[in-house]
Design an enzyme around this catalytic site. Structure first.
Site: not given
Ligand code: NDP
Length: 343
Positions: A52-53, A193
């Site tokens: 997610s990053h 997310d």
């Protein structure tokens, strides 16, 4: 690049992924220093199993460069407000380069004075915070970092977004063992997310957020239009408030609700502040602190089903070195489309 059996995902060697991200950022207006710092952060997140990053954020970084919101050639300015307080002005650039540039000064200052804090301002932060804490911890320091964002989460009891998802990371050094680092959003689920669930057409658990009507929903699209909820009810809400106060109230940068007034909504990281604290455990008078703490961690790990935060990431990191990182084909196509500065 090796093709994995799952045709929707491709395994890419870490260096290839980094080079792809650097090229994409450079083609869109970053100089090599900024591009490398941002690419490193994304690739480290991918390698540690925090997609997610990871590269998922590259289109947002590019959008911020293309819209002119972020200066891809920014040179951070670092000064000392007090002997142990650094001011790091990212000068409207991406946070990773400002943090990289100021890191050694923060470490040296903490080792000289026992404590050091950094007030980072005018930075565009989009990454996982453990990346900012881990190098400090690897230097033998205890460290903490937090940052605000855009209004995405409702304070406990409300249904209107005011706080960011406001992550906070804390790390503890160990000799002969990997450091213990936790890094958590104050939201019930990281917004990245929720975005990934929306992209994949999946639902999220109840309690993650409310829709625009203020009612709880499991539909991530509705939550992204409404508000996320803090983890642990009023307790997560208090931590999110603390993060706003440290990252904006203390640094003088924008609270999440203020950041929204200036953000051009290009999908890239908004401008805001970060707060970092580094503590040298050698300066607190207990020469046996490391051994003492090892005993404490052993007690934790002796309990069935208990693990230390960070362990999952370290295991993922080892696997990624061997297998590469798993990137969805759809994302590779999207990134390829961004390599041309005119596209
Ligand atoms: P998670 O809920 O996935 O994990 C939070 C922490 O708990 C991690 O350190 C994790 O360690 C640890 N943990 C999880 N399960 C266990 C377990 N069973 N036992 C012990 N420890 C455990 O993180 P979030 O979804 O809250 O946050 C994800 C990321 O999003 C963070 O990196 C955060 O910095 C980032 N973020 C960034 C924002 C920004 O504006 N820049 C905004 C919001 C979030 P492990 O990793 O080893 O599983």
């Amino acid at each position: 690049m090796d093709q994995n059996q799952d045709s929707s995902v491709r395994f890419i060697p870490i260096d290839d992924a980094r080079n792809l991200a650097v090229r994409c950022l450079q083609n869109n207006g970053c100089n090599i220093e900024n591009a490398t710092a941002v690419a490193n952060i994304m690739v480290r997140a991918e390698a540690d199993g925090c997609p997610s990053h990871g590269l998922f954020r590259l289109p947002g970084y590019v959008a911020a460069l293309r819209s002119g919101k972020v200066n891809g050639e920014a040179i951070p300015e670092i000064s000392h407000l007090m002997p142990s307080i650094l001011k790091v002005d990212a000068c409207n650039g991406f946070a990773p380069f400002a943090l990289e540039r100021s890191r050694q000064d923060l470490i040296d200052t903490a080792k000289t004075h026992g404590l050091a804090a950094a007030s980072v301002v005018r930075a565009h932060h989009f990454s996982a915070l453990w990346c900012d804490v881990e190098p400090l911890v690897d230097s033998g320091l205890c460290a903490m970092a937090c940052t605000a964002y855009l209004p995405a989460m409702a304070p406990y009891g409300g249904a209107k977004a005011l706080f960011g998802t406001n992550p906070m990371a804390f790390g503890w050094p160990r000799t002969g063992h990997a450091p213990v680092i936790f890094d958590q959003a104050s939201a019930a689920m990281a917004r990245g997310d929720v975005m990934i669930a929306a992209r994949n057409g999946e639902t999220v658990p109840t309690g993650v957020g409310v829709g625009p009507d203020g009612l709880q929903t499991t539909d991530p699209e509705e939550i992204l239009k409404g508000a996320m909820l803090p983890f642990g009810g009023h307790k997560g809400s208090a931590i999110a408030m603390m993060v706003e106060l440290l990252a904006a109230g203390l640094t003088g940068d924008r609270f999440s609700f203020e950041a929204a007034k200036y953000d051009n909504k290009d999908g890239g990281p908004p401008q805001g502040g970060l707060f970092l604290l580094a503590i040298d455990p050698e300066k607190f008078g207990d020469k046996d602190w490391a051994k003492h703490c090892d005993g404490f961690f052993e007690q934790m790990l002796a309990i069935k089903n208990v693990r230390l935060p960070g362990q999952r990431r370290y295991e993922s990191r080892m696997q990624s070195v061997q297998k590469g990182i798993a990137v969805p084909e759809k994302l590779i196509v999207e990134i390829s489309g961004l390599l041309d500065p005119l596209s």
